[in-house]
Design a protein around this motif. Structure first.
Motif, PDB file in Angstrom:
ATOM      1  N   ALA A 195      -2.359   6.556 -15.359  1.00  0.00           N
ATOM      2  CA  ALA A 195      -4.017   6.353 -15.042  1.00  0.00           C
ATOM      3  C   ALA A 195      -4.391   7.849 -14.806  1.00  0.00           C
ATOM      4  CB  ALA A 195      -4.023   5.650 -13.887  1.00  0.00           C
ATOM      5  N   SER A 196      -5.559   7.981 -15.061  1.00  0.00           N
ATOM      6  CA  SER A 196      -6.158   9.356 -15.095  1.00  0.00           C
ATOM      7  C   SER A 196      -6.653   9.808 -13.340  1.00  0.00           C
ATOM      8  CB  SER A 196      -7.492   9.490 -15.826  1.00  0.00           C
ATOM      9  OG  SER A 196      -8.599   8.421 -15.324  1.00  0.00           O
ATOM     10  N   ASN A 197      -6.813   8.624 -12.550  1.00  0.00           N
ATOM     11  CA  ASN A 197      -7.065   8.928 -11.202  1.00  0.00           C
ATOM     12  C   ASN A 197      -5.806   8.901 -10.202  1.00  0.00           C
ATOM     13  OD1 ASN A 197      -6.854   6.160 -11.554  1.00  0.00           O
ATOM     14  ND2 ASN A 197      -8.548   5.789 -10.025  1.00  0.00           N
ATOM     15  N   CYS A 198      -4.583   9.042 -10.510  1.00  0.00           N
ATOM     16  CA  CYS A 198      -3.722   9.227  -9.762  1.00  0.00           C
ATOM     17  C   CYS A 198      -3.561  10.487  -9.075  1.00  0.00           C
ATOM     18  CB  CYS A 198      -2.142   8.848 -10.380  1.00  0.00           C
ATOM     19  SG  CYS A 198      -1.876   9.698 -11.776  1.00  0.00           S
ATOM     20  N   ALA A 237      -9.781   0.524 -15.788  1.00  0.00           N
ATOM     21  CA  ALA A 237      -9.816   2.029 -16.245  1.00  0.00           C
ATOM     22  C   ALA A 237      -9.044   2.900 -15.608  1.00  0.00           C
ATOM     23  CB  ALA A 237     -11.131   2.540 -16.309  1.00  0.00           C
ATOM     24  N   GLY A 238      -8.882   2.477 -14.142  1.00  0.00           N
ATOM     25  CA  GLY A 238      -8.114   3.332 -13.331  1.00  0.00           C
ATOM     26  C   GLY A 238      -7.351   2.675 -12.243  1.00  0.00           C
ATOM     27  N   LEU A 239      -6.454   3.278 -11.511  1.00  0.00           N
ATOM     28  CA  LEU A 239      -5.961   2.655 -10.331  1.00  0.00           C
ATOM     29  C   LEU A 239      -7.286   2.018  -9.397  1.00  0.00           C
ATOM     30  CD1 LEU A 239      -3.093   5.470  -9.370  1.00  0.00           C
ATOM     31  CD2 LEU A 239      -3.152   3.326 -11.204  1.00  0.00           C
ATOM     32  N   VAL A 298      -3.128   3.782  -2.744  1.00  0.00           N
ATOM     33  CA  VAL A 298      -3.051   2.769  -3.846  1.00  0.00           C
ATOM     34  C   VAL A 298      -2.308   1.751  -3.653  1.00  0.00           C
ATOM     35  CG1 VAL A 298      -4.073   4.204  -5.409  1.00  0.00           C
ATOM     36  CG2 VAL A 298      -1.638   3.994  -5.311  1.00  0.00           C
ATOM     37  N   LEU A 299      -2.342   0.523  -4.440  1.00  0.00           N
ATOM     38  CA  LEU A 299      -1.086  -0.523  -4.104  1.00  0.00           C
ATOM     39  C   LEU A 299      -0.117  -0.358  -5.277  1.00  0.00           C
ATOM     40  CD1 LEU A 299      -3.894  -3.517  -4.245  1.00  0.00           C
ATOM     41  CD2 LEU A 299      -2.181  -3.002  -2.496  1.00  0.00           C
ATOM     42  N   VAL A 300       1.011  -0.352  -4.802  1.00  0.00           N
ATOM     43  CA  VAL A 300       2.104   0.021  -5.532  1.00  0.00           C
ATOM     44  C   VAL A 300       3.159  -1.446  -5.925  1.00  0.00           C
ATOM     45  CG1 VAL A 300       4.311   1.352  -5.926  1.00  0.00           C
ATOM     46  CG2 VAL A 300       2.232   2.180  -4.477  1.00  0.00           C
ATOM     47  N   ALA A 301       3.400  -1.642  -7.050  1.00  0.00           N
ATOM     48  CA  ALA A 301       4.307  -2.823  -7.576  1.00  0.00           C
ATOM     49  C   ALA A 301       5.626  -2.279  -7.554  1.00  0.00           C
ATOM     50  CB  ALA A 301       3.788  -3.385  -8.631  1.00  0.00           C
ATOM     51  N   LEU A 302       6.500  -2.648  -6.557  1.00  0.00           N
ATOM     52  CA  LEU A 302       7.933  -2.047  -6.236  1.00  0.00           C
ATOM     53  C   LEU A 302       8.822  -2.931  -7.344  1.00  0.00           C
ATOM     54  CD1 LEU A 302       7.830  -1.409  -2.550  1.00  0.00           C
ATOM     55  CD2 LEU A 302       7.742   0.077  -4.555  1.00  0.00           C
ATOM     56  N   PRO A 303      10.112  -2.339  -7.630  1.00  0.00           N
ATOM     57  CA  PRO A 303      10.928  -3.246  -8.543  1.00  0.00           C
ATOM     58  C   PRO A 303      11.067  -4.618  -7.917  1.00  0.00           C
ATOM     59  CG  PRO A 303      11.546  -0.849  -8.371  1.00  0.00           C
ATOM     60  CD  PRO A 303      10.435  -1.150  -7.291  1.00  0.00           C
ATOM     61  N   VAL A 350       0.784  -1.116  -0.023  1.00  0.00           N
ATOM     62  CA  VAL A 350      -0.240   0.160  -0.001  1.00  0.00           C
ATOM     63  C   VAL A 350       0.819   1.119  -0.042  1.00  0.00           C
ATOM     64  CG1 VAL A 350      -1.730   1.340   1.301  1.00  0.00           C
ATOM     65  CG2 VAL A 350      -1.656  -1.293   1.190  1.00  0.00           C
ATOM     66  N   GLY A 351       0.697   2.198  -0.755  1.00  0.00           N
ATOM     67  CA  GLY A 351       1.242   3.470  -0.880  1.00  0.00           C
ATOM     68  C   GLY A 351       0.429   4.517  -1.124  1.00  0.00           C
ATOM     69  N   GLU A 352       0.623   5.826  -0.450  1.00  0.00           N
ATOM     70  CA  GLU A 352      -0.189   6.973  -0.611  1.00  0.00           C
ATOM     71  C   GLU A 352       0.466   8.090  -1.792  1.00  0.00           C
ATOM     72  OE1 GLU A 352      -1.857   8.646   2.936  1.00  0.00           O
ATOM     73  OE2 GLU A 352      -2.047  10.661   2.138  1.00  0.00           O
ATOM     74  N   ILE A 353      -0.161   8.553  -2.837  1.00  0.00           N
ATOM     75  CA  ILE A 353       0.286   9.343  -3.568  1.00  0.00           C
ATOM     76  C   ILE A 353       0.328  10.651  -2.815  1.00  0.00           C
ATOM     77  CG2 ILE A 353      -0.200  10.596  -5.785  1.00  0.00           C
ATOM     78  CD1 ILE A 353      -2.062   8.065  -6.529  1.00  0.00           C
TER      79      ILE A 353
END
Lengths: 817, 347
Positions: free
Chosen positions: A83-86, A134-136, A92-97, A48-51
């Motif tokens: 994505a348009s809703n970032c 369609a979005g995050l 949101v869920l973040v896929a890290l390297p 989980v990450g926060e923009i």
């Protein structure tokens, strides 16, 4: 039908894995057509990450550069996102390297259009979850930063797609499947608890909302109840309810409609809610539709009904196609405050017929046409009212309008342990049988010992109303076996009698004909029985054509029963030629349909085609097949059926080439034979290269001897034969067979008792100079033999003279000398 | 005389080996041993030989005659051999292919059907047959199919026009419609109506469904059904039969399993799965192969058998499906196209 495991767990405390549960359902007798999980996948490095911030990408209009806080361990990352809703603030869920997303999509730190990106923010789709891509995927409940995905997303569900057999309408709902699983795993079953229990004794009356219910077709509608609930507030359903419906593929509508759908999926009883104010005359009438009556159903389509279709109407018009689909302008809307809840039982056949006629199958019609339990309907209505009161508020008015449903249910089956054991062929202990009944809620009301020689108890088993399929002792054998487990049927050896009966004569004929044809280098083919009209006209007589037509053909090229096998074989020949596959000999055996005196006869038949391919090349050229090749084969095939076909005469069906094909038939006894050249123009129009010789034999199966007749040995002479040649000049039109028959008859008479005539064979046919116009000469080789001596020339010559006189008598024939 | 004999023999030994034709040989023979032949003339001189010399002269003549005959025989054998070899053409090239088509081939459906029938015949089943055009009674009613069952729908079953008349397909009721049978179970009904138990039949045959033709569906296809009616027939017997059939067809380690199911004409009913990992192109542990069950008492009642007295089982499966599994064929349409490249693969 889709069922949700989470939903099933409301009624039965299942702990087994989804795979074990699917296996249990399979061996209970329901096919599991699909299993899918909505649980969050276990993905490494997805957290989980926060923009925190969002800025335009300098080099791309549609991309943003975000800073994202992925928790204490990961810190702040810069991520390019499309994505348009970032928007800043979303979690949101973040896929890290290092993460590998479904589809083997590995995430790495990279540069996107010149800007560094240290991971990817994910949509539901990218994570392998069903949902909007369609979005995050925005996590509305804001889980802690850095939480792994499987902890951040709510626990998933498993959805099973089941095929319910038509004998088990009680399993067209979650409760029914839960009941079966409770029996299988021997777990308790908990029914949903109603608070309302149908008690409206203290409820206010509201005749201003619904004044009366009338059922004019009690046969088609044996039970109808209408409850009034007033003062409700229509709105979206709570999330849990929406999730449940979505999980099994239904779209949430509003809290009232969702509640009725929920109860249908729970209990199997369809329900329908009306806006009380949209019912004209405050009345409900269950009646056949007026002829031509129109109704716009919920799907927006205008339906024209007829008198065979049952409708629910108000004082003025039809408002629902009973059991199938509601109308557009009587249902519950966002403005509805007072509703009428219908809970009805319709005759299965009536709903099936209506659904067929309208070409409209719904969750409701599916259940009604397989049958709903009339005795479970009131409970379902109460359950729905409970749910409506809970999620939409309102007050139940009283009394409810209830029509029918007064036939009490009672059924008991007496079955013995002995009977079940005899049918199964192996022992299941009596206590296990009884436990199986009770696990399925088949209450044993009485158990008593049976008299010798039977062993074990006799049970009286009370059948619940939802198990209308259980009616006889044999039906309970299946219940015992289902719960015992069909995988536990013990192995055994087959006990067979020493003597088997004869195969059917048809089977023997087909086998012999196939053996003959395959032995003569034919490839056995299988063609469709149903043929296009065009082809049937080629091989049937015109009068037969309409009689061979199907009432309800499915496709244009399969409209008629075949009257010949040759059409199919020509099609196979064409296909092989078109594909460049050299093939000369094709054959088939099978049923054909022939006309006799206005009746169709189903006949057995064998046929073959012999193609001479114009383009085919070979290092050694063989003489090609001719009429007499195929005539030989049809005679041989006919003889397998015990038929002697005699002379062939010119063929009549248009498929044959005039003058080069012939036929013989005895329609009274029931056989037909034809052979010769396929019409050249027809073969060409079919796209077939070269000439095709063909043969066809058909006969009534009744003609086949059920067994070979007894044969007796006939002694034959060991003395030398005496040979004579006889050439006759006959008119061109006289069949050779007729001449031969006459010669043979005369020869037999001439030889009379003193010696034997063994046969005449044609050895020469001559036309041309020396003969009168329009005549031909047929030369026969005649064989005579003495039974007990060598014949003298004199006696043979005397007989030969007599036979010439006899053969010519009364004809215009002449001896050719 | 000895010199004369020697001279004739010497002449013959030169002349006869040079003779190549049968008429020449006949002429030569006449010149030596014919009535006016040289050798005959010498023999005639025997009369003039003094009595005491006769034995020696006779020995000489006989010896000479034997040698002459040997020369003649040798010449005859040589000429006969030459005549026979003259009947032959030049030597064949045995490596050239035969120009004739063939060999003929049985269709894969026939092969599978005959193999199943062979296996079943060994355990007492005989092969039965019946009409493909059926009446509603034999196809549905007698098999406990309700009047409104979807299988009877015109959408799913081919019917013949109401006025169609079939001379050799009997109806139970004149008002019934004719149809194309949807299963071979109608043969079971006709067989049971014709005779008394025990019955042990296998009925392979063509059946019809109003289906869209695609890789797995066909407007007509073939089924094979077994029916066994006797006293004390059990579920266990049915399982034993299926184990036997598939072990015989696919090897003794082949396993089957039953899953409870529903058919109107059997109770209890099962679907049969086959452990299929050794079959080509199958990647599931179990594959459905057919349906079966114990004959429903209502079916016995319909054919006039006492359901209290008789028990039985029935099993049915699709032949195309079996052939597809067995051979690894992935499209049912191949069976009906008769491409020779397909047909030649199975014979």
């Amino acid at each position: 039908m889709k069922v949700s495991l989470n939903w099933l767990r409301d009624y039965v405390p299942l702990t087994a894995s989804p795979e074990e549960i699917a296996r249990a359902i399979t061996f209970l007798g329901f096919e599991v057509e699909g299993i899918h999980s909505t649980a969050a996948p276990r993905l490494e490095h997805v957290v989980v990450g926060e923009i925190l911030t969002r800025a335009r990408h300098p080099n791309a209009d549609k991309l943003s550069i975000c800073t994202v806080d992925v928790g204490p361990a990961g810190g702040i990352k810069t991520i390019v996102c499309g994505a348009s809703n970032c928007d800043a603030g979303h979690r949101v869920l973040v896929a890290l390297p290092g993460a590998v997303l479904p589809g083997n999509f590995a995430i790495k730190a990279s540069k996107i259009r010149g800007q560094a990106s240290e991971g990817m923010m994910c949509s539901a789709d990218e994570l392998g979850l069903t949902g909007d891509h369609a979005g995050l995927l925005v996590l509305a409940d804001r889980p802690a930063l850095g939480l792994p995905i499987q902890e951040a997303l709510p626990g998933g569900d498993t959805i099973l797609d089941l095929e319910i057999t038509p004998n088990r309408p009680d399993c067209q709902c979650h409760l029914g499947i839960a009941r079966e699983l409770a029996a299988w795993f021997r777990l308790p079953l908990t029914y949903p608890q109603e608070r309302f229990r149908g008690d409206v004794s203290a409820a206010p009356q509201r005749p201003d909302l619904l004044a009366g219910v009338e059922v004019r077709s009690p046969e088609d509608c044996p039970y109808y109840s209408a409850h009034v609930v007033f003062g409700i507030k229509v709105g979206p359903s709570p999330t849990w309810l929406q999730d449940r419906l979505r999980a099994v593929g239904l779209r949430p509508i509003n809290n009232v409609v969702d509640a009725t759908n929920y109860v249908m999926l729970e209990t199997g009883q369809p329900l329908h809610a009306f806006d009380a104010h949209r019912l004209e005359g405050r009345r409900i009438v269950v009646r056949p539709a007026a002829e031509g009556e129109r109704l716009v159903t919920l799907d927006g389509k205008e339906r024209t009904l007829d008198a065979r279709t049952l409708v629910i109407a108000d004082a003025a018009r039809a408002v629902v196609v009973a059991g199938v689909m509601g109308g557009q302008d009587s249902g519950v809307t966002a403005d509805t405050t007072d509703l009428v809840l219908e809970c009805a039982v319709f005759r299965r056949q009536a709903i099936r017929a209506a659904s067929r006629r309208l070409g409209l199958s719904t969750d409701s019609s599916y259940r009604y046409e397989r049958g709903v339990d009339p005795h479970g309907a009131p409970e379902a209505a109460w359950r729905a009212i409970d749910l409506i009161l809970e999620i939409a508020g309102g007050v139940v008015a009283g009394p409810a309008f209830t029509i029918g449903g007064d036939v009490p249910w009672s059924r008991e089956i007496v079955v013995t342990h002995d009977y079940i054991t005899e049918r199964l062929g192996f022992d299941v202990p009596a206590p296990e049988m009884r436990a199986a009944f009770e696990a399925l809620e088949l209450r044993v009301t009485r158990e008593e010992e049976t008299a010798q020689p039977a062993r074990g108890p006799a049970w009286t088993v009370a059948i619940p109303s939802w198990r209308d399929d259980l009616d006889r002792p044999i039906d309970l054998v299946e219940e015992v076996l289902r719960l015992h487990g069909t995988e536990r049927i013990p192995a055994a050896t087959v006990v067979a009698p020493g003597l088997a009966a004869e195969d059917d004569p048809i089977v023997r004929f087909n086998r012999q004909a196939t053996d003959y044809l395959v032995g003569h280098d034919f490839h056995e083919c299988v063609n469709y029985t149903l043929r296009p009209a065009r082809e049937v006209t080629e091989w049937a007589l015109p009068a037969e054509l309409p009689r061979l037509a199907l009432a309800n053909p499915f496709v244009d090229d399969q409209t008629h029963l075949r009257s010949s096998l040759i059409g199919g074989l020509l099609e196979s020949l064409r296909l092989n030629q078109a594909r460049g596959v050299p093939v000369a000999r094709l054959a088939e055996t099978g049923r054909v349909f022939l006309e006799r005196e206005g009746q169709i006869l189903e006949c057995i038949a064998a046929a073959f085609v012999l193609a001479e391919s114009a383009g085919e090349r070979s290092w050694l050229r063989r003489e090609s097949a001719d009429f007499f090749t195929v005539r030989h084969h049809v005679a041989a095939l006919a003889s397998l059926a015990g038929l002697r076909i005699g002379d062939l005469l010119p063929a009549a069906a248009p498929g044959w080439q005039a003058g080069h094909a012939a036929q013989a038939a005895d329609p009274r006894r029931g056989w037909w034979v034809s052979a010769g050249l396929v019409d050249l123009a027809l073969a060409r129009s079919l796209g077939i290269d070269g000439r095709v010789q063909a043969g066809f034999v058909a006969l009534l199966p009744e003609l086949l001897p059920s067994r070979a007749g007894v044969r007796r040995f006939q002694d034959f002479s060991l003395f030398p034969a005496a040979l004579r040649d006889l050439a006759l000049i006959v008119p061109e039109a006289t069949p050779a067979g007729e001449v031969a028959a006459r010669v043979e008859r005369a020869a037999r008479q001439a030889a009379a008792a003193s010696f034997t005539f063994e046969g005449a064979s044609v050895f020469d046919v001559y036309r041309g100079p020396g003969l009168p116009d329009g005549h031909k000469s047929l030369a026969f080789n005649l064989v005579f033999r003495g039974k007990d001596r060598t014949l003298t020339d004199d006696e043979v010559n005397a007989a030969f003279q007599r036979l010439q006189v006899e053969a010519l008598a009364g004809t215009s024939w002449q001896i050719r000398r | 005389m000895q010199a004369q004999l020697q001279a004739v023999l010497a002449k013959a030994a030169v002349e006869l080996p040079a003779v190549h034709l049968r008429p020449e040989l006949e002429a030569a023979k006449a010149r030596y041993v014919g009535p006016n032949g040289e050798f005959t003339a010498l023999m005639k001189q025997m009369g003039a030989v003094p009595k005491e010399e006769r034995p020696a002269a006779g020995r000489l003549i006989n010896e000479a005659k034997g040698r002459l005959q040997a020369l003649l025989d040798e010449a005859l054998a040589r000429i006969a051999a030459a005549e026979l070899s003259a009947q032959l053409g030049p030597a064949i090239d045995p490596t050239l292919p035969a120009p004739d088509p063939g060999p003929g081939t049985r269709h894969p459906l026939t092969l599978v059907r005959e193999e199943m029938c062979r296996i079943l015949r060994k355990v007492g089943f005989s092969v039965a047959d019946g009409p493909e055009v059926e009446s509603e009674y034999y196809c549905f009613d007698a098999l406990n199919t309700p009047a409104d069952h979807p299988a009877r729908d015109e959408k799913d079953t081919f019917y013949l026009p109401a006025d169609a008349r079939f001379g050799n397909v009997s109806k139970k009721d004149p008002a019934e419609r004719y149809l194309l049978r949807t299963h071979t179970s109608s043969v079971q009904i006709r067989t049971m109506l014709r005779g008394e138990p025990p019955i042990r039949i296998v009925s392979p045959g063509r059946v019809y469904r109003r289906d869209t033709t695609d890789a797995t569906h066909s407007a007509n296809f073939h089924q094979l059904e077994c029916l066994y009616v006797d006293r004390n027939v059990t579920v266990r017997d049915l399982k034993a039969l299926l184990d036997h059939i598939f072990a015989a067809l696919l090897g003794k380690d082949t396993r089957t399993r039953f899953r409870p199911h529903y058919f109107g004409y059997t109770e209890p009913s099962f679907e049969v799965d086959l452990a299929a990992t050794h079959l080509p192109r199958v990647n599931k542990p179990w594959i459905e192969i057919g349906g079966c069950g114990m004959v429903d008492p209502s079916v016995f009642a319909a054919v006039g058998y006492d359901p209290e007295r008789w028990t039985g089982y029935a099993f049915g499966m699709g032949l195309e499906r079996l052939a597809m599994l067995l051979y690894g064929i992935d499209d049912i349409r191949y069976f009906y196209q008769n491409d020779a490249r397909f047909l030649r693969q199975f014979a």
